[in-house]
Design a protein around this motif. Structure first.
Motif, PDB file in Angstrom:
ATOM      1  N   LEU A  27      22.348  18.391 -37.977  1.00  0.00           N
ATOM      2  CA  LEU A  27      21.232  17.530 -39.152  1.00  0.00           C
ATOM      3  C   LEU A  27      22.136  16.602 -39.934  1.00  0.00           C
ATOM      4  O   LEU A  27      23.115  17.693 -41.007  1.00  0.00           O
ATOM      5  N   LEU A  28      21.708  15.554 -40.629  1.00  0.00           N
ATOM      6  CA  LEU A  28      22.452  14.994 -41.774  1.00  0.00           C
ATOM      7  C   LEU A  28      21.944  15.672 -42.722  1.00  0.00           C
ATOM      8  O   LEU A  28      22.994  15.898 -44.019  1.00  0.00           O
ATOM      9  N   ARG A  32      20.680  22.626 -40.049  1.00  0.00           N
ATOM     10  CA  ARG A  32      20.937  23.654 -38.999  1.00  0.00           C
ATOM     11  C   ARG A  32      21.313  21.757 -37.766  1.00  0.00           C
ATOM     12  O   ARG A  32      21.527  21.168 -37.292  1.00  0.00           O
ATOM     13  N   GLU A  38      17.618  15.510 -29.044  1.00  0.00           N
ATOM     14  CA  GLU A  38      16.947  14.675 -30.232  1.00  0.00           C
ATOM     15  C   GLU A  38      18.272  14.034 -30.288  1.00  0.00           C
ATOM     16  O   GLU A  38      18.236  12.331 -30.622  1.00  0.00           O
ATOM     17  N   TRP A  41      17.976  11.098 -27.694  1.00  0.00           N
ATOM     18  CA  TRP A  41      17.474  10.149 -28.611  1.00  0.00           C
ATOM     19  C   TRP A  41      18.101   8.848 -29.535  1.00  0.00           C
ATOM     20  O   TRP A  41      18.043   7.433 -29.568  1.00  0.00           O
ATOM     21  N   HIS A  42      18.860   9.776 -30.375  1.00  0.00           N
ATOM     22  CA  HIS A  42      19.711   9.066 -31.828  1.00  0.00           C
ATOM     23  C   HIS A  42      20.420   8.068 -31.126  1.00  0.00           C
ATOM     24  O   HIS A  42      20.631   6.989 -32.171  1.00  0.00           O
ATOM     25  N   LEU A  45      18.392   5.072 -29.521  1.00  0.00           N
ATOM     26  CA  LEU A  45      18.094   4.293 -31.092  1.00  0.00           C
ATOM     27  C   LEU A  45      19.205   3.494 -31.364  1.00  0.00           C
ATOM     28  O   LEU A  45      19.696   1.952 -31.521  1.00  0.00           O
ATOM     29  N   TYR A  46      20.902   4.575 -31.844  1.00  0.00           N
ATOM     30  CA  TYR A  46      21.645   3.505 -32.255  1.00  0.00           C
ATOM     31  C   TYR A  46      22.260   2.186 -31.614  1.00  0.00           C
ATOM     32  O   TYR A  46      22.053   1.140 -31.647  1.00  0.00           O
ATOM     33  N   VAL A  49      19.349  -0.884 -32.320  1.00  0.00           N
ATOM     34  CA  VAL A  49      19.855  -1.347 -33.138  1.00  0.00           C
ATOM     35  C   VAL A  49      21.466  -2.024 -33.158  1.00  0.00           C
ATOM     36  O   VAL A  49      21.536  -3.598 -33.760  1.00  0.00           O
ATOM     37  N   LEU A  50      22.394  -1.695 -32.603  1.00  0.00           N
ATOM     38  CA  LEU A  50      23.644  -2.370 -33.041  1.00  0.00           C
ATOM     39  C   LEU A  50      24.045  -2.828 -31.998  1.00  0.00           C
ATOM     40  O   LEU A  50      24.830  -3.195 -31.393  1.00  0.00           O
TER      41      LEU A  50
ATOM     42  N   GLN B   8      21.916  -1.229 -40.989  1.00  0.00           N
ATOM     43  CA  GLN B   8      21.428  -0.977 -39.419  1.00  0.00           C
ATOM     44  C   GLN B   8      21.244   0.334 -39.755  1.00  0.00           C
ATOM     45  O   GLN B   8      20.859   1.625 -38.505  1.00  0.00           O
ATOM     46  N   ILE B   9      22.614   1.063 -40.580  1.00  0.00           N
ATOM     47  CA  ILE B   9      23.519   2.910 -40.648  1.00  0.00           C
ATOM     48  C   ILE B   9      22.261   2.869 -41.387  1.00  0.00           C
ATOM     49  O   ILE B   9      22.138   4.221 -41.400  1.00  0.00           O
ATOM     50  N   PHE B  11      19.112   2.366 -41.752  1.00  0.00           N
ATOM     51  CA  PHE B  11      17.874   2.819 -40.710  1.00  0.00           C
ATOM     52  C   PHE B  11      18.046   4.025 -40.096  1.00  0.00           C
ATOM     53  O   PHE B  11      17.517   4.760 -39.496  1.00  0.00           O
ATOM     54  N   LEU B  12      19.569   3.921 -39.178  1.00  0.00           N
ATOM     55  CA  LEU B  12      19.959   5.563 -37.947  1.00  0.00           C
ATOM     56  C   LEU B  12      19.423   6.152 -39.056  1.00  0.00           C
ATOM     57  O   LEU B  12      19.020   7.520 -38.122  1.00  0.00           O
ATOM     58  N   LYS B  13      20.871   6.310 -40.181  1.00  0.00           N
ATOM     59  CA  LYS B  13      20.901   7.719 -40.664  1.00  0.00           C
ATOM     60  C   LYS B  13      19.294   7.861 -41.525  1.00  0.00           C
ATOM     61  O   LYS B  13      19.305   9.332 -41.255  1.00  0.00           O
ATOM     62  N   ALA B  15      16.283   8.067 -39.697  1.00  0.00           N
ATOM     63  CA  ALA B  15      15.277   8.444 -38.394  1.00  0.00           C
ATOM     64  C   ALA B  15      16.477   9.415 -37.996  1.00  0.00           C
ATOM     65  O   ALA B  15      15.498  10.220 -37.872  1.00  0.00           O
ATOM     66  N   ASP B  16      17.274  10.371 -38.632  1.00  0.00           N
ATOM     67  CA  ASP B  16      18.248  11.446 -38.410  1.00  0.00           C
ATOM     68  C   ASP B  16      16.256  12.448 -38.665  1.00  0.00           C
ATOM     69  O   ASP B  16      16.260  13.752 -37.953  1.00  0.00           O
ATOM     70  N   LEU B  18      13.606  12.282 -38.321  1.00  0.00           N
ATOM     71  CA  LEU B  18      12.668  12.527 -37.284  1.00  0.00           C
ATOM     72  C   LEU B  18      12.860  14.172 -36.330  1.00  0.00           C
ATOM     73  O   LEU B  18      11.852  14.678 -35.674  1.00  0.00           O
ATOM     74  N   LYS B  19      14.440  14.399 -36.510  1.00  0.00           N
ATOM     75  CA  LYS B  19      14.017  15.292 -36.004  1.00  0.00           C
ATOM     76  C   LYS B  19      13.722  16.793 -36.660  1.00  0.00           C
ATOM     77  O   LYS B  19      13.515  18.087 -35.852  1.00  0.00           O
ATOM     78  N   LEU B 106      16.153  -2.207 -41.741  1.00  0.00           N
ATOM     79  CA  LEU B 106      16.478  -2.845 -41.191  1.00  0.00           C
ATOM     80  C   LEU B 106      16.543  -4.596 -42.082  1.00  0.00           C
ATOM     81  O   LEU B 106      15.464  -5.034 -42.398  1.00  0.00           O
TER      82      LEU B 106
END
Ligand SMILES: [Ca+2]
Lengths: 195, 195
Positions: A27-28, A32, A38, A41-42, A45-46, A49-50, B8-9, B11-13, B15-16, B18-19, B106
């Motif tokens: 994870l960012l 873990r 997951e 899912w991510h 979303l990429y 969005v892209l 956009q990136i 936002f996507l980061k 979103a991580d 949510l895990k 976004l």
């Protein structure tokens, strides 16, 4: 109808196991390892969005469906880390057997449709599959840039490795993203080389 | 273009995270609690597999997009368990603020489109949103049936509770699924009452 629904729910219950397939990437927040459900899912979303980075012949809705099912075979075959040592022929055989078993849980018409979509993704030839593969390759470099190297450090990856394993699929599906990303990767590896 | 991609990136980061939002429900193998990112993936698979249970005016591709983003607000607002005690007005306000912040990361045009899709899901009025809500309610009962009661036991839930909280949204979006599921729930609660 009731038999059809029972088969569909049996498949959906089996799919729960994708939440327990661990990837090499983390994870960012580095708390873990990431699991393949997951991750799926991510990257969906990429893709959404892209979407404006995809060519005009790409259907994002078909890409989303591909990405939704693309990793299910890992329930039986496990995840093959992109930078790890993998016997590609053996892995392809394991994944094909997994597709056979898992999509075989569905009603026959639906199983065949899912299998065709998965085959299309794997072949990486249609515009939708090329963009889906591009997006699938993108999340890990973004994560590694954000947390000090991640799987690159772990697997001893260099910039030429990345040009080949990441640059090629990303550049093929979305040249604009690769043009934006590559200088950041180069800068990272230059900093890393200086220690 | 490069600014757009950077936003956009970012936002996507974000979103991580949510895990790392944990739900009350557990994996089917009971090994741990489920997180909202893998839950989102799983119910998208439910929606695609069970598409033939939706009415003719439902676009499954729009449903998938809704489900893909529907839980993002939990990054700031947390998950409100369906059977838990929740101050619904306070929760709605927290979620609206979360939507404002997160979709606000976004590019403006895209943030507005995502926000409109999330608002549509929350309002649960259009055919797509009604089916999406139905699917969102379905995964937990299937999991609870499979692992001996799960969150029902934890929250002291009864069959009348389920008719209201689960039967209503599922029956509204997919009456065929509720007709198939309800007898299994009734049988479960009858067995549980006998100890
Ligand atoms: Ca949900």
């Amino acid at each position: 109808m009731s038999d059809r629904l029972s088969a569909q729910i049996a498949f959906l219950k089996e799919a729960d196991q994708l939440k327990s397939v661990l990837r090499a990437s983390r994870l960012l927040d580095d708390s873990r390892r990431e699991n393949s459900a997951e991750h799926s899912w991510h990257i969906m979303l990429y893709a959404l969005v892209l979407a404006d980075q995809a060519g005009p012949d790409v259907s994002i809705d078909r890409v989303l469906r591909m990405l939704l099912i693309h990793d299910l075979v890992e329930i039986d075959a496990g995840d093959a880390p992109i930078h790890g040592e993998v016997d590609h022929a053996a892995m392809a055989a394991k994944e094909a057997a997994a597709a056979e078993r898992l999509f075989g849980l569905l009603p026959a018409d639906q199983g065949a449709a899912f299998r065709a979509l998965w085959d299309e993704f794997e072949a990486a030839e249609t515009p939708d599959a090329v963009f889906a593969k591009c997006i699938d390759r993108l999340q890990t470099p973004i994560a590694n840039l954000a947390n000090g190297g991640g799987t690159w450090t772990q697997f001893g990856v260099s910039m030429p490795d990345l040009d080949l394993r990441v640059g090629r699929p990303i550049g093929r599906g979305a040249p604009g993203i690769w043009a934006w990303l590559r200088p950041q990767l180069t800068a990272f590896f230059e900093r890393a080389a200086k220690g």
